[in-house]
Motif scaffolding. Structure first.
Motif, short mmCIF file in Angstrom:
data_model
loop_
_atom_site.label_atom_id
_atom_site.label_comp_id
_atom_site.label_asym_id
_atom_site.label_seq_id
_atom_site.Cartn_x
_atom_site.Cartn_y
_atom_site.Cartn_z
N THR A 163 0.82 -1.21 0.00
CA THR A 163 0.00 0.00 0.00
C THR A 163 0.86 1.26 0.00
OG1 THR A 163 -1.73 -1.17 1.22
CG2 THR A 163 -1.85 1.23 1.19
N GLU A 164 1.89 1.30 0.85
CA GLU A 164 2.65 2.53 1.06
C GLU A 164 3.83 2.70 0.11
OE1 GLU A 164 3.81 2.20 5.13
OE2 GLU A 164 1.75 1.87 5.81
N ILE A 165 4.51 1.60 -0.22
CA ILE A 165 5.72 1.70 -1.06
C ILE A 165 5.40 1.34 -2.51
CG2 ILE A 165 8.11 0.97 -1.33
CD1 ILE A 165 7.60 2.41 1.28
N ALA A 166 4.75 0.20 -2.72
CA ALA A 166 4.47 -0.24 -4.10
C ALA A 166 3.29 0.51 -4.70
CB ALA A 166 4.20 -1.74 -4.12
N GLY A 167 2.39 1.04 -3.87
CA GLY A 167 1.29 1.83 -4.37
C GLY A 167 0.13 1.04 -4.95
N ILE A 168 -0.05 -0.19 -4.50
CA ILE A 168 -1.20 -0.98 -4.94
C ILE A 168 -1.97 -1.47 -3.71
CG2 ILE A 168 -0.11 -1.73 -7.09
CD1 ILE A 168 0.52 -4.39 -5.76
N ASN A 169 -3.24 -1.76 -3.88
CA ASN A 169 -4.09 -2.16 -2.76
C ASN A 169 -4.67 -3.55 -2.97
OD1 ASN A 169 -3.96 0.40 -1.27
ND2 ASN A 169 -5.09 1.22 -3.02
N GLU A 170 -3.83 -4.47 -3.41
CA GLU A 170 -4.34 -5.81 -3.73
C GLU A 170 -4.37 -6.74 -2.53
OE1 GLU A 170 -2.04 -7.20 -7.00
OE2 GLU A 170 -2.90 -5.78 -8.42
N LEU A 171 -3.53 -6.50 -1.53
CA LEU A 171 -3.53 -7.32 -0.32
C LEU A 171 -4.21 -6.57 0.80
CD1 LEU A 171 -0.15 -9.22 0.31
CD2 LEU A 171 -2.37 -10.15 -0.26
N GLY A 172 -4.92 -7.30 1.65
CA GLY A 172 -5.58 -6.67 2.79
C GLY A 172 -5.89 -7.68 3.87
N VAL A 173 -6.39 -7.19 4.99
CA VAL A 173 -6.77 -8.04 6.13
C VAL A 173 -8.25 -8.34 6.02
CG1 VAL A 173 -6.83 -8.23 8.63
CG2 VAL A 173 -4.97 -6.98 7.53
N LEU A 174 -8.58 -9.61 6.02
CA LEU A 174 -9.97 -10.06 5.88
C LEU A 174 -10.41 -10.74 7.17
CD1 LEU A 174 -9.50 -11.74 2.38
CD2 LEU A 174 -10.11 -9.37 2.84
N GLY A 175 -11.61 -10.43 7.64
CA GLY A 175 -12.15 -11.08 8.83
C GLY A 175 -11.54 -10.53 10.11
N ARG A 176 -12.02 -11.07 11.24
CA ARG A 176 -11.51 -10.64 12.54
C ARG A 176 -11.40 -11.85 13.46
NH1 ARG A 176 -14.19 -5.37 15.06
NH2 ARG A 176 -12.25 -5.54 16.21
N GLY A 177 -10.55 -11.71 14.47
CA GLY A 177 -10.42 -12.77 15.47
C GLY A 177 -9.93 -14.07 14.87
N TYR A 178 -10.62 -15.15 15.17
CA TYR A 178 -10.24 -16.48 14.72
C TYR A 178 -10.27 -16.59 13.20
CZ TYR A 178 -10.14 -21.60 14.47
OH TYR A 178 -9.80 -22.89 14.19
#
Length: 320
Positions: A163-178
């Motif tokens: 996100t910050e260096i490469a400038g793409i938003n293809e990876l992210g955090v999905l779900g919460r907890g377990y």
């Protein structure tokens, strides 16, 4: 403004304008603090909770990566090795290892894994969990990056880098907890970036490893040779790792004036083409008859052909 703090009973002076955190101040003074999510070139996340320290007049332990050195800490005392902190680190390591698979012998990260080192230094010597471990579906990140996300400890370094260096938003955090996972927002999306290979270096565990280097060697088997990036006009410094006469890995060499500690995929993975060429033409000369059609010839014949081509070139130059 000069701020005076005590770290493990040793007084340290720091200028408030430097905008340091407790973790950075400790590292500058040779005090090692374990961490997984913190990286000096990325924003602070405070996910792993391994860098906990004790600050006087605070009710709870603080994550040192997210606490700035300011006027509020003037004349305060910081402790990094008291029993309360050591017990907290043991608990954090225990939680991180609940769902981590016990596949270190077949993991390409073996020998340079931060999780292994921190477990030995700060973890418990026995495990207390008998429940089944959680498994995560293997993600497809393309041929260059091998993703086994069951090993992931959710440090989010890879997400922040892309996100910050490469400038793409293809990876992210999905779900919460377990159910929390790191992956692509859409299925079957391959990370397309010139800098995607850097998340292999950033990953502190074996969740993201090199698909080209898979099962080919261990760090202690490789010899490191310093080099430069021939594809880059800035001549980015490299560490070329070899075993015998073959190149097995190309890694960045830190230089804050040029590449910091990042490397393009072109130079990181181009060595694989050398291995293909070696099988084709490096040891035994071949002669091209038609497109993609080669025949093997002797060195004597190859030198004769080169000599004829050289004479032909010289003749054409004289005629001009």
């Amino acid at each position: 403004m000069i701020i005076r703090v005590k770290i493990n009973e040793v007084e340290v002076e720091v200028n408030e304008k430097e905008e340091l955190t407790i973790l950075q101040l400790c590292l500058e003074n040779g005090i090692e603090i374990p961490r997984f999510c913190y990286h000096e070139k990325l924003t602070i996340a405070g996910n792993c909770r391994m860098c906990l320290v004790y600050v006087t007049n605070e009710e709870k332990l603080l994550a040192s990566c997210g606490v700035p050195i300011d006027a509020e800490l003037d004349t305060e005392t910081i402790e990094t090795e008291i029993d309360e902190i050591l017990k907290a680190r043991e608990g954090t390591m225990e939680f991180l290892l609940i769902n981590h698979p016990l596949d270190c012998p077949i993991c390409d990260q073996g020998g340079e894994c931060d999780l292994q080192e921190q477990t030995i230094n700060y973890g418990l010597d026995t495990g207390r969990f008998y429940i089944k471990k959680r498994a995560v579906e293997v993600k497809n990140f393309g041929k260059l990056i091998k993703g086994i996300m069951t090993r992931c400890i959710h440090c989010t370094r890879c997400v922040r880098f892309l996100t910050e260096i490469a400038g793409i938003n293809e990876l992210g955090v999905l779900g919460r907890g377990y159910n929390m996972e790191i992956g692509t927002y859409k299925k079957n999306v391959i990370i397309e970036s010139e800098l995607s290979g850097n998340i292999i270096d950033l990953c502190p565990v074996g969740a993201l490893t090199s698909g080209i280097y898979e099962f080919k060697g261990r760090p202690w088997e490789l010899k490191t040779v310093k080099g430069i990036d021939i594809f880059d006009s800035l001549l980015t410094p490299l560490n070329i790792q070899t075993k015998g006469s073959k190149i097995y890995r190309i890694l960045p060499r830190i230089n804050d004036n040029l590449n910091e500690e990042w490397l393009t995929d072109k130079v990181r993975f181009h060595y694989e083409s050398y291995n293909v060429i070696e099988k084709m033409r490096l040891n035994i000369p071949t002669y091209k008859i038609k497109e993609n059609n080669y025949i093997q010839i002797s060195w004597k014949s190859a030198i004769k052909i080169l000599f004829k081509l050289f004479l032909k070139k010289i003749t054409s130059i004289k005629m001009i």
